[in-house]
Scaffold this active site. Structure first.
Site, short mmCIF file in Angstrom:
data_model
loop_
_atom_site.label_atom_id
_atom_site.label_comp_id
_atom_site.label_asym_id
_atom_site.label_seq_id
_atom_site.Cartn_x
_atom_site.Cartn_y
_atom_site.Cartn_z
N ASP A 172 -21.58 -15.61 28.18
CA ASP A 172 -20.43 -16.12 28.91
C ASP A 172 -20.80 -17.45 29.55
O ASP A 172 -21.80 -17.54 30.28
CB ASP A 172 -20.01 -15.11 29.98
CG ASP A 172 -18.67 -15.43 30.61
OD1 ASP A 172 -17.96 -16.30 30.08
OD2 ASP A 172 -18.34 -14.80 31.63
N ASP A 207 -14.89 -19.39 25.68
CA ASP A 207 -16.19 -19.56 26.32
C ASP A 207 -17.02 -18.29 26.40
O ASP A 207 -18.01 -18.25 27.15
CB ASP A 207 -16.02 -20.15 27.72
CG ASP A 207 -15.27 -19.21 28.66
OD1 ASP A 207 -14.53 -18.35 28.16
OD2 ASP A 207 -15.41 -19.35 29.89
N GLU A 208 -16.68 -17.27 25.64
CA GLU A 208 -17.50 -16.06 25.67
C GLU A 208 -17.42 -15.33 24.34
O GLU A 208 -16.45 -15.44 23.60
CB GLU A 208 -17.08 -15.13 26.81
CG GLU A 208 -15.67 -14.59 26.69
CD GLU A 208 -15.33 -13.56 27.77
OE1 GLU A 208 -16.18 -12.69 28.05
OE2 GLU A 208 -14.23 -13.64 28.31
#
Length: 426
Positions: A48, A141-142
């Site tokens: 993350d 973003d993860e």
């Protein structure tokens, strides 16, 4: 602890040298030691990015480094994300901007630059795929990663590969990430939240059940605030209380969710990391600086959002069966209205016509602060937009849209606009 027992495997997260049993690295002096008895055997990770949008903006403008930074709309908008300085003051994602600025009046506010963020997200995703093909994106973003069997290819355990990856992202991309390592997705996700930012946390098999026992039931995947309140009303507040209950009793009380509680409370998550994991919806929305009530003013904004959503649909090579309109009133009440299309579509024209009909039914003098459109129930694009015998002009509009797409692809998104959007106030 047995003084004769071998120290847990470990390494320095800064210089990557071995550091088994050490509190500080002998090579570089760093206290950032990754150590755990199962460190060399675990291979499921959740990665993350830390305050992703804000981190990118601080990377690109060093003058922002020590300032509280909020990414979001104007004063009437909402917070997309905030740096950790602002978070310490109480600012959170999805918080109304006026509230965030009350908590942190000295914050710098920057509007989101999604094209830049997507480019960075894509670069990080490519670096993940260089480690393993088993990457399941969760958002920009993860992602989950399964590094099982990659030791021989990379000459290192999954744990060390992830530390190398985190260091390379920090040095070469210029932002930081947090890593959670475990033996299943449920625990890897929990682990990645344990020590942010720049975190690296491990949850092994041996301690998994005891680690979960004192945690609040809201930590379990799928338990939202409403269900957590229901469990609390039944006297259940910790995962340990669920662990003490029979699976049959949980199923009797809570149905299929009860079975999930039984499994996850005992750290039993059998979901595989699936690189084919698809988004459930694609959409676009905007928050106004001033509330808008008139259809004539909302219509061009909706057309613009439909074009953005349709563009994302085309880039993903998908077609959608369902169009959903989202409206938020001045007092933050949410309205969602959906329509099922006769055939799946990827055309902004069809999407807009469906969304416009939904919007017209909601115009009753109520001022709206937010409008959005989302597309879901995806189908093969080969099945999309068959000829409509009841609307002969539809084929001409589809051809015109294809021509517009080609112009925009070559000269930019604003090179050519639909007449309806001219009234849009950016």
């Amino acid at each position: 602890m047995n003084p004769l027992a071998a120290p847990s495997p470990g390494f320095c997260r800064d210089c990557l040298t071995g550091a088994a049993g050490l509190a500080r690295c002998r090579a570089c002096g760093s206290p950032r030691i990754a150590s755990h008895p199962e460190l060399s055997t675990l291979s499921i990770a959740h990665v993350d990015c830390d305050a992703f949008y804000a981190s990118i903006e601080k990377r690109d403008d060093p003058s922002l480094r020590d300032k509280p930074l909020i990414i979001g709309g104007a004063r009437r908008g909402v917070v997309s994300t905030a740096c950790y300085i602002a978070r310490i003051r109480g600012v959170r994602s999805a918080m109304p901007m006026f509230q965030a600025l009350k908590l942190c009046p000295d914050a710098v506010v920057i509007r989101p630059n999604m094209e830049k963020y997507v480019a960075v997200g894509r670069e990080i995703r490519e670096r993940m795929l260089a480690m393993t093909p088993l990457v399941e994106p969760i958002s920009i973003d993860e992602a989950f990663l399964d590094l099982t069997g990659t030791e021989r290819l990379h000459g290192a355990s999954p744990a060390l590969q992830l530390a190398r990856f985190a260091r390379s992202i920090e040095k070469e991309v210029g932002i930081t990430i947090s890593v959670g390592l475990s033996f299943n997705k449920f625990l890897a996700k929990i682990a990645s939240d344990q020590d942010k930012p720049r975190g690296y946390s491990v949850i092994g098999r041996a301690e998994a059940v005891s680690f979960l026992a004192p945690q609040k039931v809201g930590l379990i995947w799928g338990v939202g605030k409403a269900f957590e309140q229901k469990l609390a009303a039944d006297g259940i507040r910790t995962i340990g209380q669920i662990q003490a209950m029979e699976e049959a009793e949980l199923a009797r009380r809570y149905g299929s969710m009860g079975l999930r509680l039984a499994r996850l409370s005992h750290a039993d998550d059998r979901r595989a990391v699936d690189p084919r994991h698809d988004a459930k919806s694609i959409g676009a929305e905007t928050t106004f600086n001033t509330d808008i009530a008139a259809l004539a003013d909302l219509r061009p904004v909706l057309r613009h959002l439909c074009e953005k959503a349709a563009g994302r649909l085309k880039r993903a090579n998908l077609a959608a069966h369902t169009v959903t309109l989202k409206l938020k009133t001045a007092d933050f009440r949410l309205r969602t209205r959906a329509r099922q299309l006769a055939d799946p579509s990827r055309l902004a024209d069809r999407i807009f016509r469906a969304a416009e009909e939904l919007l017209a039914k909601e115009i009753d003098g109520t001022p709206f602060r937010l409008i959005g459109v989302s597309l879901s129930h995806f189908e093969d694009p080969a099945l999309a937009d068959p000829d409509d015998l009841l609307d002969p002009a539809a084929a001409k509009r589809a051809a015109a849209e294809a021509a517009i797409d080609k112009v925009r692809e070559r000269f930019g998104k604003t090179a050519l606009e639909h007449g309806i959007t001219f009234r849009r106030d950016d």
